[in-house]
Design a protein around this motif. Structure first.
Motif, PDB file in Angstrom:
ATOM      1  N   GLU A   1       0.727  -1.233   0.041  1.00 53.72           N
ATOM      2  CA  GLU A   1      -0.049  -0.136   0.014  1.00 53.72           C
ATOM      3  C   GLU A   1       0.803   1.300   0.038  1.00 53.72           C
ATOM      4  O   GLU A   1       0.416   2.310  -0.384  1.00 53.72           O
ATOM      5  CB  GLU A   1      -0.888  -0.185   1.329  1.00 53.72           C
TER       6      GLU A   1
ATOM      7  N   TYR B   1     -12.299   3.615   2.725  1.00 58.16           N
ATOM      8  CA  TYR B   1     -11.005   2.885   2.847  1.00 58.16           C
ATOM      9  C   TYR B   1     -10.611   3.041   4.543  1.00 58.16           C
ATOM     10  O   TYR B   1     -10.154   2.326   5.151  1.00 58.16           O
ATOM     11  CB  TYR B   1      -9.890   3.691   1.859  1.00 58.16           C
TER      12      TYR B   1
ATOM     13  N   SER C   1     -10.301  -1.604  -0.015  1.00 55.26           N
ATOM     14  CA  SER C   1      -8.930  -1.430  -0.346  1.00 55.26           C
ATOM     15  C   SER C   1      -8.604   0.029  -0.704  1.00 55.26           C
ATOM     16  O   SER C   1      -9.302   0.677  -1.340  1.00 55.26           O
ATOM     17  CB  SER C   1      -8.323  -2.611  -1.201  1.00 55.26           C
TER      18      SER C   1
END
Length: 523
Positions: A219, A417, A423
């Motif tokens: 991420e 999120y 996601s």
């Protein structure tokens, strides 16, 4: 009585010459297949053909830039010098219609040989010779060759004048388009910087969360990738801005340098759509008038070529005095004079004259088809500009709604999120789509404003004459103004300017070199 008879005879010859036959076809405008209306007629069009349409953008800086370009642009000055060139050519060609008169005076002291084949044994072996005379020559234009050549030269002059106006029309449109493109790049740079700053803050947050074990390295890498993607667009846009400024500076007739900004892209006014019929273009567009003048010139050349088949009649003469003593130069016995006439008639030229006639007729056909094609191209350009203006405005409305929807999508995706419902990929997708949509909307807004410029350029009109008058006026945008603009960034607060404030434009507002009289006044 004898003098009166000579005067009457000369006047009769002159009158007969000027009223003699003109060979070749007289020009008639060819039949043009003109549609009744344009294919994509605007319902709210206004008759604005004779107005300075660029003022409708409501940006004083753009007005100053156009005034500067009209005063200093080198292409306009070249076009003005060409008008002077063809004006001189017209005068030279027309002079053949009139008698050519000259004068001369000579003085000599000579010695004649005493040992030649015919010796001279006298005190006259050395003598003086004084002469003064006026001479004249005139080719009688009985079959109209010189008149046809003059007609062709006049049409070429008018064609060059229309070419100068076409240059002015293209220049005004080019400056407006370049300035709009510059404001569009400014806005895109502002979007890129704002997006990059927002993503930089996200990367910083993700780095803290990664070190705290709240997010994965994947991420974090995704966030860093999006940041670098938007950051990479900044130097690209900055390079395009500098290059656009350089191009616009050259259009202004100055060295490359910074350009002062006025309003932002979204704040520019929208000029109304001009009205007109397709037939109006024949008089409103200088390129079409130029093409027609070229046709007139080529048509006259046919008559000039055909006149070569017929006799050429010339009159020459001189009147003067000659004496061995200067004191006797102006006495009655010293008078000398001579008058002569000549007629030349081609008999056998081995196809020379017929070849010239054939060339002239072929050139006339080329000019005719060029004129017809120019008219068709003009109709196409107006139709294209009209439909482009209509559809781009519709597209801009749709894209505006898309940007608003994507802003909502981006906000909601980030909230989802943060709440753990989705996601980070969804957030990245939303932000990426918003960034691209904002850039696309800005480009479409530029295209909408540019379509107005192209439409006014395609429609032509009396505003070209108003712009032509501005080519002799000193520009109001000085080099100091341009330098001041350089220190203010790009005018949108994005800080792209280098702040040097020196300005490359000298802003001297020099006058065009040409002082030619309007070509329409030439007779």
């Amino acid at each position: 009585m004898r003098h009166s008879l000579h005067t009457l005879t000369a006047a009769s010859v002159l009158a007969f010459s000027l009223s003699g036959c003109l060979l070749g076809p007289n020009y008639q405008r060819p039949a043009i297949d003109t549609p009744a209306t344009f294919r994509f007629q605007e319902g709210e069009a206004a008759d604005l053909a004779n107005t300075e349409w660029w003022t409708q953008f409501d940006d004083p800086v753009l007005n100053d830039l156009i005034a500067t370009a009209l005063a200093d642009n080198k292409d306009v000055k070249v076009a003005a010098a060409r008008v002077d060139q063809f004006l001189g050519q017209f005068w030279s060609t027309r002079s053949a219609l009139f008698p050519q008169v000259g004068a001369g005076f000579s003085a000599a002291r000579e010695r004649v040989t005493q040992s030649g084949p015919t010796p001279v044994f006298s005190n006259g072996a050395i003598f003086n010779d004084f002469q003064g005379q006026i001479n004249a020559s005139w080719e009688i234009d009985l079959f109209g060759r010189n008149r046809r050549l003059t007609e062709s030269a006049r049409a070429n002059l008018l064609s060059t004048e229309e070419g100068r106006r076409a240059t002015i029309l293209a220049l005004v449109a080019s400056v407006a388009q370049s300035y709009i493109a510059l404001l569009s790049l400014d806005r895109q740079l502002e979007i890129a910087k704002a997006t990059t700053q927002s993503r930089a803050e996200s990367v910083h947050v993700f780095e803290l969360r990664f070190h705290g074990g709240e997010v994965s390295q994947m991420e974090l890498a995704q966030s860093q990738s999006e940041y670098e993607a938007s950051a990479a667009t900044i130097p690209q846009l900055e390079a395009q801005i500098a290059q656009q400024e350089d191009a616009l500076s050259v259009l202004l007739g100055h060295n490359p340098g910074p350009i002062l900004r006025g309003r932002e892209l979204a704040a520019l006014g929208a000029p109304p759509v001009p009205a007109g019929l397709p037939s109006d273009l024949l008089q409103r567009r200088p390129d079409l008038r130029q093409a027609e003048e070229n046709l007139i010139a080529a048509n006259a050349q046919i008559g000039a070529a055909r006149a070569l088949y017929f006799p050429s009649i010339s009159l020459t003469g001189f009147f003067g005095t000659e004496s061995s003593q200067f004191s006797n130069l102006f006495t009655g016995p010293s008078k000398i004079w001579a008058f002569a006439g000549s007629v030349t008639q081609p008999i056998f030229t081995a196809g020379n004259i017929s070849g010239q006639v054939k060339q002239a007729e072929a050139l006339q056909q080329q000019a005719l088809y060029t004129y017809q094609k120019a008219i068709q191209t003009a109709f196409q350009e107006v139709d294209d500009a009209l439909i482009s203006s209509q559809k781009l405005r519709e597209q801009l409305v749709v894209q505006g709604r898309q940007v608003e929807a994507l802003r909502t999508y981006s906000t909601m995706a980030r909230l989802r999120y943060e709440g753990g419902y989705t996601s980070y990929i969804e957030v990245l997708d939303a932000e990426r789509s918003l960034f691209n949509s904002e850039l696309s909307e800005t480009q479409t807004r530029q295209a909408v404003l540019t379509s107005y410029v192209l439409l006014y350029q395609a429609m032509g009109g009396g505003w070209v004459v108003d712009a032509e008058k501005m080519t002799t006026q000193q520009s109001s945008l000085t080099g100091a103004d341009a330098g001041a603009g350089a220190g203010n960034g790009n005018g949108n607060g994005n800080g792209n300017g280098n702040g040097n404030g020196n300005g490359n434009g000298n802003g001297n507002g020099t006058q065009p070199a040409s002082g030619a009289a309007p070509a329409e006044n030439v007779k």
